[in-house]
Scaffold this active site. Structure first.
Site, PDB file in Angstrom:
ATOM      1  N   SER A  22     -14.761   2.739  52.515  1.00 27.92           N
ATOM      2  CA  SER A  22     -15.923   2.525  51.652  1.00 27.92           C
ATOM      3  C   SER A  22     -16.006   1.135  51.037  1.00 27.92           C
ATOM      4  O   SER A  22     -17.057   0.737  50.544  1.00 27.92           O
ATOM      5  CB  SER A  22     -15.922   3.559  50.516  1.00 27.92           C
ATOM      6  OG  SER A  22     -14.808   3.364  49.663  1.00 27.92           O
ATOM      7  N   TYR A  68       5.758   2.384  47.726  1.00 27.73           N
ATOM      8  CA  TYR A  68       4.683   1.895  48.602  1.00 27.73           C
ATOM      9  C   TYR A  68       5.267   1.342  49.898  1.00 27.73           C
ATOM     10  O   TYR A  68       4.806   1.667  50.999  1.00 27.73           O
ATOM     11  CB  TYR A  68       3.881   0.822  47.867  1.00 27.73           C
ATOM     12  CG  TYR A  68       2.783   0.189  48.684  1.00 27.73           C
ATOM     13  CD1 TYR A  68       1.528   0.776  48.776  1.00 27.73           C
ATOM     14  CD2 TYR A  68       2.994  -1.020  49.349  1.00 27.73           C
ATOM     15  CE1 TYR A  68       0.512   0.197  49.519  1.00 27.73           C
ATOM     16  CE2 TYR A  68       1.989  -1.612  50.090  1.00 27.73           C
ATOM     17  CZ  TYR A  68       0.747  -1.001  50.176  1.00 27.73           C
ATOM     18  OH  TYR A  68      -0.251  -1.580  50.916  1.00 27.73           O
ATOM     19  N   ALA A 123       8.131   1.994  51.238  1.00 24.62           N
ATOM     20  CA  ALA A 123       8.740   3.079  52.015  1.00 24.62           C
ATOM     21  C   ALA A 123       7.693   3.804  52.856  1.00 24.62           C
ATOM     22  O   ALA A 123       7.946   4.152  54.015  1.00 24.62           O
ATOM     23  CB  ALA A 123       9.445   4.063  51.088  1.00 24.62           C
TER      24      ALA A 123
END
Length: 249
Positions: A20, A159, A161
């Site tokens: 989006s 994050y 990982a």
């Protein structure tokens, strides 16, 4: 059964998660410009994505879907196929960021990051591949991961990982699909976005200074790579393509 010894054709109906705004929206616009159809979803549908759906009712399906809501994702995929035709490609782009040292990150937040950035993309990939295989077709999968999967940055443990997990899953899927799908990752460096903004301007300035090209990555740098993996006969499979201005060398 399709002939897996021949080249996989260009994507014709592409699902884009997190489509989006930012990079996701740019990917959606590029897919449309190619003449392909696209089903894009995000937690919130922006006016820009809504406008694309209005302007291209036969080529775009847009939905407000939480990527962690498996039932809603399944319903969206069914709607997309009914409107656009058989899905043959996926860009896993949806993700949430992080801005906290690991010792200060709550177990609940770690679980939410893993669910959003790793579990949900794996489930979406499974759903798309099952649709491709059920129709005897072949397809293409692109994981949008991160330079964080390859290098360490403070405040981004969970994050990183999840992005490293997606890269590992991508390589195994490329082997597992055995010619039924081309599966690759695009790993951007840091660029101006809602997620990278949590790093703060000081850290972003430091990253910029240490980048050989002297500038952060922009969505326009990533889109052509995703485009090639979706539409070109590259025979690239099981690879992480890093676009970071040389920051990781």
């Amino acid at each position: 059964m399709s002939d897996t010894t021949s080249a996989i054709g260009p994507a014709s109906v592409v699902v884009v998660s997190g489509g989006s705004r930012g990079l996701g929206l740019a990917i959606v616009e590029d897919i449309l410009a190619q003449g392909a159809k696209v089903a894009a979803f995000a937690r919130t549908v922006t006016p820009e994505l809504e406008q694309l759906a209005r302007d291209h009712p036969e080529s775009v399906v847009a939905g407000a879907v939480d990527t962690t809501d498996a039932a809603a994702v399944t319903a969206f995929l069914k709607e997309a196929e009914t409107t656009l035709g058989p899905i043959d490609a996926l860009v896993n782009n949806a993700a949430m960021g992080q801005d906290s040292l690991h010792v200060h990150t709550s177990p609940e937040n770690i679980a939410r990051i893993i669910e959003t950035n790793l579990t949900a993309p794996l489930l979406l990939t499974r759903a798309v591949l099952r649709r491709i295989m059920a129709k005897g077709n072949r397809g293409r999968i692109v994981m949008v991961t991160s330079i964080c999967a390859q290098r360490g940055y403070s405040g981004l443990v969970a994050y990183s990982a999840t992005k490293g997990g997606l890269d590992s899953a991508m390589r195994t899927l490329a082997r597992e699909m055995h010619g039924r799908a081309l599966v690759n990752s695009v790993a951007p460096g840091f660029f101006a976005s809602e997620m990278s903004s949590v790093l703060g301007q000081t850290q972003l300035d430091t990253i910029t200074r240490r980048t050989p090209s002297g500038r952060l990555v922009e969505p326009d740098n990533i889109v052509p790579v995703v485009h090639s993996l979706l539409f070109d006969d590259t025979n690239i499979n099981g690879q992480v393509i890093t676009v970071d201005g040389g920051g990781s060398i």
